[in-house]
Design an enzyme around this catalytic site. Sequence first.
Site, PDB file in Angstrom:
ATOM      1  N   GLU A   1       0.710  -1.262  -0.123  1.00  0.00           N
ATOM      2  CA  GLU A   1      -0.128  -0.044  -0.034  1.00  0.00           C
ATOM      3  C   GLU A   1       0.771   1.198  -0.007  1.00  0.00           C
ATOM      4  O   GLU A   1       0.391   2.255  -0.794  1.00  0.00           O
ATOM      5  CB  GLU A   1      -1.078   0.031   1.263  1.00  0.00           C
TER       6      GLU A   1
ATOM      7  N   SER B   1     -33.315 -17.052 -27.550  1.00  0.00           N
ATOM      8  CA  SER B   1     -34.475 -16.389 -28.557  1.00  0.00           C
ATOM      9  C   SER B   1     -35.126 -15.513 -27.698  1.00  0.00           C
ATOM     10  O   SER B   1     -36.118 -14.600 -28.445  1.00  0.00           O
ATOM     11  CB  SER B   1     -35.232 -17.551 -29.011  1.00  0.00           C
TER      12      SER B   1
END
Length: 704
Positions: A91, A370
């Site tokens: 970090e 579909s």
Amino acid sequence: MNKTTIKKLLLIAANCLLAVFIIAVIAGAALVTYYISSAPELTEESLVATVSSKIYDKDGNLIADLGTEKRSNAKTEEIPTELVNAVVAIEDQRFFSHRGIDVLRIAGALLNNLSGGNLQGGSTLDQQLIKLTYFSTSTEDQTLKRKIQEAWMALQLERRNTKQEILTYYINKVYMSNGNYGMKTAAKSYFGKELKDLTLPQLALLAGMPQAPNQYDPYTQPEAAKERRDLVLAEMLEEKYIDATQYEQAVLTPVTDGLQPLTNEAAYPAYMDNYLKQVIEEVESKTGYNLLTTGMDVYTNVDPAAQQQLWNIYNSDLYVEYPDPNFQVASTVVDVSNGRVVAQLGGRNQASNVSFGTNQAVETNRDFGSTMKPITDYAPALENGIYTSTADTIVDGPYNYPGTSTPVNNWDKRYFGTMTVKSAIQYSRNVTAVKALEATGLENAHNFLNSVGIYYPEIHYSNAISSNTTDSSRQYGASSEKMAAAYAAFANGGTYYAPQYVNKIVFSDGTVSEYAAEGKRVMTEETAFMMTDMMKAVMSYGYGLNASVSGVPMAGKTGTSNYTDSETDTILATVPEANYSYMVVPDENFVGYSSRYSMAVWTGYTNRMVPLLDNGMHVATDVYHNMMAFLNSPETATDWEMPDGLVRYGSSYYLKGSRSVTNYYYSTTTEAATTSETSGSTTTASSETTEPTTNSPSTNQNGD
């Protein structure tokens, strides 16, 4: 102009520039001073606060209190050196040498970003802690004022506290997934141990999680978690916190090493988990705040009775007969008048000990088959004037994908010849769908899809009958969430509303943000009505009939995906029962709507190569039927009214003034005259093209 005059002018210009510079510096200093003076107060209470966010349903009733369930703060002396080294390495590598802001890191990030590299930030651990405690991370909030206040408060934090205390605040503040706050809590929850008793790879795992806790969750995302853990270990090696031997041993350790089963301590019902995950995402998208680490009151659109009913339909045998416990369902229900998501559930038999895991209801990694035809092919065709009535005809016959020699096959490998558009939708003919897309044009269809929230990197003719895309990111393709919202535009007369989970947020300082539904017209009322009329026919046939609710007008569309030939061969060779099944497919879907609600349902197995066989084909419509029966009362159900721009003849609808109306009048007048001449009587022509009786599809198939 002599030299003396030139010198005077240059001197005046220089003095003016100097004055402007001084004024700018003074103004800048004044602005910075003002921003600093209005910065939040740095307090011990805020830095160690155990915040919680309260979540409310559509009626304002509390359904969850997130943030109070799992939190245990570590004391500075309880934090092992290896965890400190891991956090700093990943970090903020100069944490112990800077005083709150890191000028070198900011400059490096700026140069990298300007050179086109991966976007980097220059935030120190101090600044990250300030963000977690006081500020939003939203891009819209990355203002000069916010940056100045953040930097100032980071400097003050360094003056106020020791490095060890700052690290302790951070380690206790971060969210660690699965309802855990702080790394001490996560150590207990994940490994059943104190921080000091964890191994190096376990500590590296915890250190890497805060940037994206759910993404690096070792229970649900082990591969991503391992990749992040190993990056932490690599940074520790580079910073010489560990040696090569320690590194090699650690990266060879499974990321699941030592993980214990999670216990369920969630402060909300299990049936709310998927919905709350989407609430968290939407709040962060709208505000930049993570409600798991920032206290706020969030008012959602969930109908708790509907959400629980959906859970009951999925997880009991009272409503639907499921083939087996592993069979999966994902669905979303939206209010068609505003796009509000009233219920959503992404799977059956979900693990009760995992919070905010995968929600298949919003994933776009499965094919909606579909159900794409109405929004990809037929509605765009109506909008672009390709068809002007529900009785327009189209030929279902041998046909190749445009520009190729690849034939378009119908699901039953048969052709019906000339048929109406309405019949083409009802019987889900693939040939007619691709023809409609070709006539409309890929660009026009793509634009229509975008308008109803469906995106592709690029559209192909195969998308006439499928939502498949080469890009697997969630922004592309279809999901139950996207499909429910898209079909809702048919139900409400042509207006699209993006799906919405949150309608109001009250922040800890009392400020309120409200989010009203914002709709945009994407098709005419006439197009929406004709599409609804044609999809009503689906509800009277095959699996569509199974989805219908007596006394409630509805429209909808079935959808089945398919395996490739090679995939089918593999399945037939490895799944014996597939050889005796009429249908062997990976996905079965149903999307439909009433005048009040739209619902999209996906069914299949998590592993796509586990086939959905005959006994699973009805589940999507069973789920839809039972949920919509719960939501819609026949006593209060309403039908759609024909818009003024249409005219009805027989059972078909025509745009006023269109060629279809002209053709209809011409054909009926000619037929009437001929009949009168030959028999002395007048007959009325049918508005529907008659299907060849020898080719009529079997009524026990779904038509995909």
